[in-house]
Write an enzyme that holds these catalytic residues in place. Structure first.
Site, short mmCIF file in Angstrom:
data_model
loop_
_atom_site.label_atom_id
_atom_site.label_comp_id
_atom_site.label_asym_id
_atom_site.label_seq_id
_atom_site.Cartn_x
_atom_site.Cartn_y
_atom_site.Cartn_z
N SER A 194 -5.59 37.74 -8.81
CA SER A 194 -5.66 39.75 -8.27
C SER A 194 -4.93 39.33 -7.22
CB SER A 194 -6.64 40.63 -8.77
OG SER A 194 -7.18 39.92 -7.52
N SER A 237 -14.38 25.07 -3.37
CA SER A 237 -15.05 25.47 -2.47
C SER A 237 -15.06 25.76 -0.53
CB SER A 237 -16.35 23.79 -2.66
OG SER A 237 -17.21 23.86 -2.51
N TYR A 282 -23.20 32.52 0.39
CA TYR A 282 -21.69 32.01 -0.09
C TYR A 282 -21.87 30.71 0.33
CZ TYR A 282 -17.14 31.25 0.53
OH TYR A 282 -15.67 30.55 0.46
N LYS A 308 -21.50 27.84 -1.93
CA LYS A 308 -20.56 26.01 -2.23
C LYS A 308 -20.39 25.08 -2.16
CE LYS A 308 -16.77 29.02 -2.66
NZ LYS A 308 -15.81 29.44 -3.21
#
Length: 228
Positions: free
Chosen positions: A12, A130, A147, A151
């Site tokens: 998006s 990543s 976060y 990753k």
């Protein structure tokens, strides 16, 4: 180059949005997956199918599988691009915060890959986006505990899948990105200006997803000219 079937998550905005346009304009068939399908729909691109898709919704994966089986029957490239970024002090980060980040950044990658794998051949390529924050030994930043650790998890997952499928394919590789000027970065770090924009990074990922598996499998490429 022969037209290929490409699945991209997180389309998006940002890198994913630019990737859809790059692949479509080169004549490839694209399945664009995002919770908000409207931005891609407005482009009215030929050979692009959109599905309003939430990585955290188990039922949405059935839509993807049904589309592949009915329309394509084969996937050449899967780009696990979707992700969520949380910038919050660890002492304030809740169980629910960690769960939400991992559901999108780790469980979503795992499930999407599992669903698509039966439709990929030996020379297929699974590319997972990543972050440099997930690289062991790299510089780390306060507030990114959920976060960056997520990753790191998908890096190890990709290495394991490359080993598990090394005899049959497809190939699995990870691109650990440095800072890219996207909406997600701006939301987490409003004052930071990254040295590279979404279009530039999308061009790199486009080329790598089509050709990189000839040279790499089970590898993590650090795509960064800065810290972060």
């Amino acid at each position: 180059m022969k037209s290929k079937n490409i699945i991209i998550t997180g389309t998006s905005r940002g890198i994913g949005f630019e990737l859809v346009q790059l692949f479509a304009n080169k004549g490839h068939h694209v399945l664009a997956l995002s919770r908000n399908a409207e931005p891609v729909n407005k482009l009215k691109l030929k050979n692009v199918k959109t599905i309003a898709f939430d990585l955290c919704n188990n039922n949405d994966y059935k839509k993807v599988e049904e589309f592949i089986a009915a329309e394509w029957n084969q996937v050449d490239v899967l780009i696990n691009n979707a992700g969520t970024l949380l910038n919050k002090p660890f002492s304030e980060t809740t169980f629910q915060d960690f769960e939400q980040v991992y559901r999108t950044n780790v469980f979503g990658v795992s499930e999407m890959t599992r669903v698509v794998l039966p439709y990929m051949k030996r020379n297929g390529h699974v590319v997972t986006v990543s972050s440099m924050g997930g690289i062991q030994g790299s510089m780390k930043f306060p507030g990114l505990s959920a976060y960056s650790s997520s990753k790191g998890a998908v890096i190890t997952l990709s290495e394991l899948l490359a080993e598990e499928y090394k005899e049959t394919g497809p190939q699995f590789n990870v691109l650990a990105l440095g800072a890219v000027q996207t909406e997600m970065l701006n939301e987490a770090f409003p004052d930071y200006q990254a040295p590279i924009n979404a279009i530039e990074m999308a061009e790199y990922i486009y080329d790598f997803s089509l050709k990189g598996n000839k040279y790499y499998n089970g590898k993590v490429l650090q795509v960064s000219n800065s810290t972060p």
